[in-house]
Scaffold this motif. Structure first.
Motif, PDB file in Angstrom:
ATOM      1  N   VAL A  86       0.992  -1.246  -0.073  1.00  0.00           N
ATOM      2  CA  VAL A  86      -0.044   0.119  -0.163  1.00  0.00           C
ATOM      3  C   VAL A  86       0.695   1.354   0.034  1.00  0.00           C
ATOM      4  CG1 VAL A  86      -2.028  -0.880   0.927  1.00  0.00           C
ATOM      5  CG2 VAL A  86      -0.355  -0.165   2.510  1.00  0.00           C
ATOM      6  N   GLY A  87       2.037   1.145   0.381  1.00  0.00           N
ATOM      7  CA  GLY A  87       2.996   2.351   0.170  1.00  0.00           C
ATOM      8  C   GLY A  87       3.362   2.842   1.522  1.00  0.00           C
ATOM      9  N   LYS A  88       3.401   2.101   2.518  1.00  0.00           N
ATOM     10  CA  LYS A  88       3.973   2.458   4.164  1.00  0.00           C
ATOM     11  C   LYS A  88       5.387   3.223   3.901  1.00  0.00           C
ATOM     12  CE  LYS A  88       2.758  -1.648   5.510  1.00  0.00           C
ATOM     13  NZ  LYS A  88       2.543  -2.234   4.606  1.00  0.00           N
ATOM     14  N   THR A  89       6.021   2.356   3.323  1.00  0.00           N
ATOM     15  CA  THR A  89       7.549   2.902   3.452  1.00  0.00           C
ATOM     16  C   THR A  89       7.951   3.875   2.547  1.00  0.00           C
ATOM     17  OG1 THR A  89       8.306   0.471   3.685  1.00  0.00           O
ATOM     18  CG2 THR A  89       9.923   1.970   3.418  1.00  0.00           C
ATOM     19  N   SER A  90       7.146   3.920   1.454  1.00  0.00           N
ATOM     20  CA  SER A  90       7.178   5.177   0.459  1.00  0.00           C
ATOM     21  C   SER A  90       6.680   6.282   1.127  1.00  0.00           C
ATOM     22  CB  SER A  90       6.394   5.047  -0.494  1.00  0.00           C
ATOM     23  OG  SER A  90       6.756   3.700  -1.304  1.00  0.00           O
ATOM     24  N   LEU A  91       5.648   6.285   1.797  1.00  0.00           N
ATOM     25  CA  LEU A  91       4.994   7.347   2.574  1.00  0.00           C
ATOM     26  C   LEU A  91       5.988   7.846   3.626  1.00  0.00           C
ATOM     27  CD1 LEU A  91       2.464   9.186   2.747  1.00  0.00           C
ATOM     28  CD2 LEU A  91       1.507   7.344   4.160  1.00  0.00           C
TER      29      LEU A  91
END
Ligand SMILES: Nc1nc2c(ncn2[C@@H]2O[C@H](COP(=O)(O)OP(=O)(O)OP(=O)(O)O)[C@@H](O)[C@H]2O)c(=O)[nH]1
Ligand SMILES: [Mg+2]
Ligand SMILES: [Zn+2]
Length: 333
Positions: free
Chosen positions: A221-226
Motif C-alpha cells: 500500500v506504500g507505507k515505506t514510500s510514505l
C-alpha cells in the motif's frame, strides 16, 4: 526451534520458569535512557535518548514454553522504553550494550501466533503507540475493508487512536466514491495522500509531528514510500507490486522505529495479509463498531444477530462485524 520467547536481558533478575517473559519489576519510566528501534531473534537495536547513539543489545533466551502458556515472542518490542548500558565494545560496526530493564507499557498492538502444544505466542508489533496509521489504497493493492476493520478494532481495544491514511490517491478514479468514504462518514479520521505526487504529505507530517505513530496495512500500500516522503529520506526498502496478483511483495520484514521531527516516533511495519485478534470478548465487539452502539435497536440488549427488527442488519459494516464476531467465537483469530 519455534519457541521465540526469551527472558528480558536484565542480568539482575533471574528468569522465572512460569512466565519468563514477564517484566517482573518494570523499570520506572524516569530511569529509561533508550527506546527499542528494532528487534531481532536474539538481540535488539536501541537508540539512546540523549544523543541518538545506537547500541546492539543481546538478550538471553529463556526455557521451553510451558503447556498452555501465553508468551510474547520477544522480551522487548519496538517502542519499548528501556535502560541500556553501553558495554564499550563493538561488533560489525555496531556498539554493543545490554538491556538492564524495561518500562511498563502504555499500550501495545499485537497479533496472536500459534505455538506448540496449545501454547500461544503474542507477536507484539510495537508498544507505546499514540496513533495507529492504517494505510490503505483503493488499487494496487485493492482496498480490503475487512483488514481495515480488524486494525480499527485492535487499536480501539488497546486504547490507541486511529487515522486511516488513504494512499495512492493519484491512482484514484475520481468519478467513483472512495472506499474510505464510509469510514469518514462513520466519524473515523481519514486523510488522503499520494507519496508519488506529494498530495497531503505536508498535512500528514504536521499531523504526526511529535507523535508516536505506527504505520500498518497490507503489503504494497506504500507505507515505506510514505514514510520516505514524510522524512524526506531514503529509509527502508520499497517493493514492486506483483503484476500477477496486484499485491505487494512483503518488502519490509520487521517493525522499525524511524524517528521523525521534534521527537516524533514514526514506526514502519511489515505488510500483512490478515490481522488476527486476540483477547477480545465477542460480547464486547459492538463497542468497537460505534455505529452499532448508535444504531439504537428497539430491543434493549439486542445482540445484532439476525433478531427480528434489529436495525443493525442494514448497516454498511454489518457483514464485517459478523465475520469478526464468528471468528472470535471460533477462537480462530
Ligand atoms: N501510484 C503510486 N504508487 C505508489 C505510491 N506510494 C507507493 N507506491 C508504490 O507502491 C509500491 C509499494 O510501495 P512500498 O512503500 O514498498 O509499500 P509497503 O506498504 O511498504 O509494502 P510492504 O513493505 O511490503 O508492506 C512501490 O512500487 C511504490 O513505488 C503512491 O502514492 N502512488
Ligand atoms: Mg514497506
Ligand atoms: Zn440489533
Amino acid at each position: 526451534m519455534d519457541d521465540e520467547g526469551g527472558s528480558a536481558a536484565a542480568r539482575s533478575r533471574a528468569p522465572s520458569r512460569k512466565s519468563s517473559h514477564a517484566r517482573a519489576t518494570p523499570l520506572a519510566p524516569e530511569r529509561s535512557n533508550a527506546v527499542v528501534a528494532e528487534v531481532f531473534p536474539n538481540q535488539c537495536r536501541v537508540k539512546l535518548r540523549d544523543d541518538g547513539t545506537e547500541l546492539l543489545c543481546a538478550f538471553r533466551r529463556s526455557g521451553v514454553l510451558q503447556k498452555g502458556e501465553v508468551r510474547e515472542r520477544s522480551p522487548v518490542a519496538v517502542g519499548d522504553l528501556v535502560l541500556a548500558r553501553d558495554l564499550g565494545t563493538e561488533h560489525a560496526g555496531m556498539r554493543q550494550g545490554i538491556v538492564e530493564g524495561v518500562c511498563a507499557r502504555r499500550n501495545r498492538l499485537y497479533r496472536p501466533a500459534p505455538g506448540r502444544e496449545g501454547t500461544q505466542i503474542r507477536h507484539v508489533i510495537a508498544a507505546n503507540i499514540d496513533l495507529l496509521v492504517v494505510v490503505a489504497s483503493e488499487r494496487e493493492p485493492e482496498f480490503s475493508p475487512g483488514l481495515v476493520d480488524r486494525f480499527l478494532v485492535a487499536a480501539q481495544a488497546a486504547g490507541i487512536s486511529t487515522l486511516i491514511c488513504a494512499t495512492k490517491c493519484d491512482l484514484r478514479d475520481a468519478t467513483q466514491p472512495a472506499p474510505w468514504k464510509l469510514y469518514s462518514d462513520l466519524g473515523f479520521d481519514v486523510i488522503e495522500v499520494s507519496a508519488r505526487r506529494g498530495d497531503g504529505v505536508d498535512a500528514l507530517r504536521s499531523r504526526l509531528t511529535g507523535v508516536a505513530a505506527l504505520f500498518c496495512g497490507q503489503s504494497g500500500v506504500g507505507k515505506t514510500s510514505l514514510l520516505r516522503a514524510l522524512l524526506q529520506s531514503e529509509v527502508g526498502r520499497i517493493g514492486e507490486i506483483s503484476q500477477a496478483t496486484g499485491k505487494g511483495r512483503h518488502t519490509t520484514t520487521a517493525t522499525v522505529l524511524l524517528g521523525g521531527p521534534e521527537g516524533s516516533q514514526w514506526m514502519d511495519s511489515p505488510g500483512v495479509r490478515e490481522f488476527g485478534l486476540a483477547d477480545i470478548d465477542p460480547d464486547r465487539l459492538t463497542d468497537f463498531f460505534p455505529e452499532l452502539s448508535r444504531a439504537g435497536c428497539a430491543k434493549p440488549g439486542c445482540l445484532h444477530e439476525s433478531e427480528p427488527g434489529c436495525v443493525a442488519l442494514g448497516l454498511a459494516r454489518y457483514g464485517s462485524f459478523r465475520r469478526i464476531l464468528e471468528s472470535l467465537r471460533a477462537g480462530e483469530n
